[in-house]
Structures are given as C-alpha cells and as structure tokens.
Design a protein around this motif. Sequence first.
Motif, PDB file in Angstrom:
ATOM      1  N   LEU A   1       1.185   3.778  -2.897  1.00 34.91           N
ATOM      2  CA  LEU A   1       0.386   5.470  -2.062  1.00 34.91           C
ATOM      3  C   LEU A   1       1.321   6.827  -2.959  1.00 34.91           C
ATOM      4  O   LEU A   1       1.505   7.474  -4.038  1.00 34.91           O
TER       5      LEU A   1
ATOM      6  N   ILE B   1      -4.468  -0.616  -4.582  1.00 37.65           N
ATOM      7  CA  ILE B   1      -4.564  -0.327  -3.400  1.00 37.65           C
ATOM      8  C   ILE B   1      -6.250  -1.412  -3.693  1.00 37.65           C
ATOM      9  O   ILE B   1      -6.668  -1.422  -2.092  1.00 37.65           O
TER      10      ILE B   1
ATOM     11  N   ILE C   1      -3.710   2.981  -7.825  1.00 38.25           N
ATOM     12  CA  ILE C   1      -5.024   2.765  -7.229  1.00 38.25           C
ATOM     13  C   ILE C   1      -5.901   1.398  -7.645  1.00 38.25           C
ATOM     14  O   ILE C   1      -6.376   1.274  -6.701  1.00 38.25           O
TER      15      ILE C   1
ATOM     16  N   TRP D   1       0.433  -1.051  -0.045  1.00 38.58           N
ATOM     17  CA  TRP D   1      -0.045  -0.262  -0.234  1.00 38.58           C
ATOM     18  C   TRP D   1       0.693   1.393   0.426  1.00 38.58           C
ATOM     19  O   TRP D   1       0.920   2.370  -0.727  1.00 38.58           O
TER      20      TRP D   1
END
Length: 455
Positions: free
Chosen positions: A106, A316, A312, A102
């Motif tokens: 990011l 994610i 993303i 993660w």
Amino acid sequence: MFEKIGEYIINTANIIWGTPILILLLGGGFYFLIYSRLAPLRYFTHALKILSGKYDDPNEPGQLRHYQALSTALAGTVGMGNVSGVAVAITMGGPGAIFWMWVSALLGVSTKFFTCSLAVMFRGKDSNGEIQGGPMYFITEGLGKNWKPLAIFFSLMGMIGVSPLFQANQLTQMIRDVVLVPNNLGGNFQSDLITGIIIAVIVGIVIIGGIKRIGNVTGRVVPIMVAVYVATVLFIIFSSPSQIIPAFKTIFHDAFTGDAVLGGSLGAIIITGVRRAAFSNEAGLGTAPMAHGAAKTSEPIREGLVAMLGPIIDTILICTMTALAIIITDSWIESSADGISLTAHAFDLAIPTFGKYILSTSVTFFAMSTLFAFPYYGTKCLGFVAGAKYGYIYNYIFVIVIIVGAISNLRVIIGLIDISFALMAFPTVISALLLSPHVRRAAKDYFDRLKRNEF
C-alpha cells in the motif's frame, strides 16, 4: 567452500534487511503518500482510464504504450514472487508476514507513483542517442552528473537483482517435483540441468528480439496468466468458504504476536513481510521505472498513475489469494516443503490430481514472463555502465545464468537477490525523495488541467 559462501550470503542478506531498509521503504512510502496529498489513491479511476488507452498518442516520445509498459513491469513482478515468494514468506515468517506485505504494498503504491513519474520526467539518452528512463537516468538528469557514481552503483546492483536465478530455480523445482519425480522421469542433478538448458533456449529466442517483442509477448501473456491463476485460486478459496474469515484472523493475529515465527519475534515477521513484498512488487527497487520510462507519453504524472496499479495487482490481489490458498488448506502446517513445492501441495490438497498440474501451467507462464522482462532491465543497466552498444551482452549472460539458477540452492539464491534488491533501493528511494518536489509540482499542474477538461 561453496557451503561457507552460501552461509555468508544468507547471513549478509539478513543483516542488510534490518532497520535501515525498513525505514527507507516503509518511511519513504509513507512520506510519498502524505507529500502527494493521497493523489495516487484519489485518482485511481483516472489511472484505469489511462491504462485503457484513452490517452494513448503514437506520436509521443517513447517505445511502449501505457498498457505495454505496465504489462512489461508486471511481467517482471507478477511471477514467482507471487506464488513461490508467498510460500517462502509464510515458511519464514508465518501467516502474519502477509499483513506486512500488504502494508508495504500500500505504501509502495505512492513510491511507484513518484519513481515512475520521475522516470519519464527525467529521461535521458544512452550512448546511441536513444531515449531511456529509470533510476540511473533520473539520478543523473535530475540531480546532476556529480551523482553519476550513485547511478552506476544502482546499475551494477540491478544487473544482479534482475538475474534469472530465482525464477529458473523455482520453475525447475516445480517441473521436478510435480512432473518428473511422480512419473519416474527424473529428479536429479542431470534432469535439473537439462530443464535449465531447455528454459534457457526458449528465453534466448524471445529476448534477442528486444523490448518491442517483449512488450508484445508480455501484453498477451500477462492477462492470460493472471486470469488462469486467479480463477484457480478463487476456486480453492471458495471451496472452503467457512475458512476464509479464520484465515484472515490468523494473518492479523500473527502479524502482531509473532506466534508463528520460530523464536516469536515480531520484528522477524515485519522484516520477512517487507522483504517478500519487495520481491513481489519491487516498489522502491527501481526496475519498474525502467519499463515505464519507455512509455509513449510526454506526461510523467500519467505514467506514474499507471505504474501505481502494479503493487495493487501483484501483491494486494495475487499474493493475498496465494496466501489464502496455503492457509485455508493448512498445507503450511502439514508440509515441510518450501517455495513452489509448498504452493503445489496446497493446490494438490484442494484439487486432487489436477491441482498441481494447473499450478504447473500457471507457474510456467509466471516464470517465463518474468524471464522475458528481466533481460530488458539488465541490458539497460549494462548499457548505462559500459555503453549502449555493449548492452546486448547481458542477454547472453542472462541465458547462461538461467542454467546456473536451475541447479543452485534456493536459500542462497534468495539471499543473493535480497542483497542486491536492498542495495538497489537506497539509490532509488533516496534520489526520489530529493526529486519529489518536481513530481508534486507536475502533479498539481496535471490534475488542474484534468479538472479543466484540457485532455
């Protein structure tokens, strides 16, 4: 002899993926985030509007619409890395590795914003005079011809990094373990070889059509592929709602304690997470800029905003759901399987009889879409090194390597791909750091015009 070569490849990959590459990818991503003044995060909604086609102009230079460019890039990242790669991460680094995936993703949002903006900003022309984008071009066009050796080095590593070894291997393993062995239809070297040949033939038919056919195919396949997989994994997750919070607690706890890693090394968890995140979303590696560099736009920042959505979506969103399915079902504890077989075990536990077949269908889409996208990158790399007229040769090499991947050892393949990815990252991120002032100036101009409603 082959075993010694395999051990050498695995050991080399472990050495390369040490502190320097962590500083480069995580430190570079943090720098881009701060230097851009959080622009990628502040303009997330605008990025979605661009993706919807609101700003598409068929008369602008390029080959792909914004949506097709992102679909092609996602086809190269939303694949086995999100299904099998997550299982490998948990096997090698425990659930805590997901947390560091993660973090890497990011920060990778900003890295993709910069590298893909540069891919449009400093597009060059190949030896046939056609507009091209990617690290090799923004290195030579942005930093100058004296930097061409670095661009050639990236291209050489890129041809290995986008090879079909991992996808072919895991797709073959899934077909063997889920379809052939349970039904006594095969499961040996010969059946793997036949599977590899069949995959090679299918991929060969598509990739000979070039980037426009790839863009059309991935534009249709990627949404369906993601929707089917997401729906199934959400069913698995919410079938045990009481286990969702404990699963997240396990991830956060192991991310800092190292309890789940053999030897209890926190550093091993971080490295594993970053390695598998790079495999999942490729932020900083340089393949996505080649797809986004082909976008029909004269606004580099606009394409950078579209590109930043990639990490993303694939890390994610998709990787997290895969991890939760594996952790919630306790398959990572119960099973000694690795790669796609571990994920299949989780699906089978959650949805008896049908789960593994649903996964098989989804994984086929994942792997095939990646196999359709990667040759485009390889032809661009070979075309840059040897001349555009020779780029098509990579397609034929790619098809042959599919067969090799189908019958090779998973750990050796991961090691080889990790080595090439790490060596791709150095020229990509270093050149992006040197050229970052150009992106910042262009971003300020673009967002000022956006505020004045000039679009």
